[in-house]
Scaffold this active site. Structure first.
Site, PDB file in Angstrom:
ATOM      1  N   CYS A  72       0.837  -1.203   0.000  1.00  0.00           N
ATOM      2  CA  CYS A  72       0.000   0.000   0.000  1.00  0.00           C
ATOM      3  C   CYS A  72       0.874   1.257   0.000  1.00  0.00           C
ATOM      4  CB  CYS A  72      -0.977  -0.039   1.168  1.00  0.00           C
ATOM      5  SG  CYS A  72      -2.383   1.089   0.970  1.00  0.00           S
TER       6      CYS A  72
ATOM      7  N   HIS B  86      -3.625  -5.585   1.332  1.00  0.00           N
ATOM      8  CA  HIS B  86      -3.280  -5.868   2.720  1.00  0.00           C
ATOM      9  C   HIS B  86      -3.606  -7.335   3.013  1.00  0.00           C
ATOM     10  CE1 HIS B  86      -2.405  -1.764   3.940  1.00  0.00           C
ATOM     11  NE2 HIS B  86      -3.520  -1.355   3.367  1.00  0.00           N
TER      12      HIS B  86
END
Length: 503
Positions: A341, A445
């Site tokens: 991310c 994630h």
């Protein structure tokens, strides 16, 4: 008081301080109650954490409430954590209201008038109590912060609203447990003190029999029963709530132990979703080090740049400490680098924030290890996603929480072929991989939660690596947690408190 259409009970788990173990106690009770045939759901009015997750319907809530919902065997919803504060500076935070980004507030501005947040929290609590037999309420921080008491809608105001009985949790490992418990009760208003029906002493090390007289003294001093003394236990792999766990190795003096797969993760000031690395931390073949300060990365097989709630700010911090030279040296020596991310964005060429999403508008030069350009946009992507790591058989699953949109050049190959988002079929590409396959980044994630991805990644670092024959899954960890707490709690008293029969 909240009125439910059926008879509903609430049990509040409050703490004498932050990080005394409220979340893990609530998680254990959710599984214990569910195992007893009770329809139970978790609730936390307000959570301050950069460790969040995505519900099946695309809402963002604290990771702790997702874990508690899993323990309760219910589908997580935004009502379980209606107010989520995601700190992005020392004095400010993004406010996520009932699962969606609402605003960015300074601490002073947020607390000036909490009526909007409190009303959203009340609505969510009311819906949960209409749907479930028991709601386990987790408090926040200390339940007795008297300077904030009139504005605190997370602790005793929620208990009064729901008609909850309160269990007070204290952490004996940090010392001063008598002061924690007696002091907390002493400053509470009489009407709130009367709601406290029991005390749990958490994280006891040593022979519990040596604290029997301590239990008697606490009960004598407070008139409130001690419902259990919980021994310190690390035998389960359950996500921490809002900080890198105390068991983590942070800036250790030496490098990884010989024979272990050494993995370093940069510990950003605004690190987010650190639980992405939990499967590595709990693998006995791996030694994971969180590093604030630059050091030679010789001896490590991989470097991970995790998520960040202030990507440009953390990138500036990285430059100021001198991390860039160590990262480039590690790259030159053939080390494997992964960005997740915000960490993925840092591996690109630049990060532009034209709208001032994370602070002042502007563009920051990134590390240029991947030919990727990122723009931070005003709309947040929230999705549970599935796919395949391109060029492998590894099935990827995880969740996306990001404001950035990244454009990948032809000099890189995509990382993941996305096949579904929020249970809808997709055919898209995520992330980027360098031409030599040694630098990679993704918006996913929880990548390493998927055993096939973990096997693939660690095999890149150590070809002989094999997954353990029996790795504890999440559900098994919840059972171990419930068994551990059940062995040391007076469950008959707890079931009596919630007006249920324990069988």
């Amino acid at each position: 008081m909240v009125k439910a259409e059926h008879e509903s009970r609430a049990l509040a788990i409050f703490g004498t301080a932050s990080d005394v173990g409220k979340s893990i106690v609530a998680t254990a009770l959710c599984r214990i109650f569910n195992n007893a045939g009770i329809d139970v759901a978790p609730y936390k009015a307000q959570n301050m954490s950069n460790n969040s997750g995505v519900t099946p319907d695309g809402c963002e809530i604290g990771r702790a409430q997702i874990v508690q919902a899993e323990a309760a065997r219910v589908v997580p919803t935004a009502d379980m954590n209606p107010v989520l504060l995601k700190p992005n500076s020392d004095t400010g935070a993004q406010v996520v209201l009932q699962g969606k980004v609402c605003s960015t507030e300074t601490a002073k501005g947020y607390f000036r008038d909490t009526s909007l947040w409190a009303e959203a929290a009340r609505e969510s609590l009311e819906r949960l109590m209409k749907r479930h037999e028991v709601v386990v309420i987790e408090g926040a921080g200390s339940c007795a912060e008297m300077n904030l008491y009139d504005r605190d809608f997370v602790n005793f105001r929620t208990a009064r609203l729901s008609g909850a009985s309160v269990i007070l949790v204290a952490d004996i490992d940090r010392g001063g447990v008598f002061g924690q418990v007696v002091g907390t009760l002493a400053v509470l208003p009489a009407e709130d003190r009367a709601l406290v029906k029991g005390v749990i002493i958490n994280r006891f090390r040593g022979d519990i029999d040596l604290f029997r007289d301590g239990v008697e003294m606490l009960e004598s001093m407070t008139g409130i029963p001690v419902l259990g003394v919980i021994p310190y236990f690390r035998g389960f792999a359950i996500d921490a709530e809002d900080a890198v766990p105390l068991s983590a190795k942070v800036d250790p003096a030496g490098g990884p132990e010989e024979g272990k797969i050494g993995v370093a993760a940069i510990y950003f000031p605004h690190i987010s979703n650190f639980t992405d690395l939990s499967p590595l931390e709990h693998d006995p073949a791996v030694e994971l080090h969180y590093l604030h300060y630059p050091r030679s990365l010789k001896g490590y097989k991989a470097l991970i740049l995790p998520g960040s709630k202030n990507v440009r700010g953390d990138l500036a911090w990285l430059y100021s400490l001198g991390w860039e030279a160590e990262i480039r040296a590690f790259r030159a020596e053939g080390g494997i680098i992964m960005g997740i991310c915000g960490g993925y964005q840092m591996l690109g060429n630049s990060i532009a924030d034209p709208y001032g999403v994370e602070g002042s508008a502007g563009t920051t030069k990134a590390l240029a290890l991947l030919d990727v350009e990122t723009v931070l946009e005003q709309d947040k992507c929230l999705a549970n996603a599935r796919g395949t790591v391109i060029g492998t058989s590894a099935e990827a699953s995880g969740y996306e929480i990001h404001m950035g949109r990244s454009v990948v050049s032809d000099l890189c190959t995509p990382f993941i072929r996305v096949t579904a988002r929020n249970n809808r079929p997709e055919d898209e590409l995520d992330g980027a991989v360098s031409s030599d396959g040694r630098v990679m980044g993704s918006y996913f994630h929880a990548l390493f939660d998927e055993s096939s991805v973990k096997q693939w990644f660690l095999s890149l670092l150590e070809p002989s690596y094999r997954l353990q024959k029996h790795e504890k899954g999440r559900q098994e960890s919840y059972e171990l947690l419930a068994d551990h707490f059940s062995s040391h709690l007076d469950l008959n008293k707890i079931f009596t408190i919630i007006d249920k029969v324990h069988s």
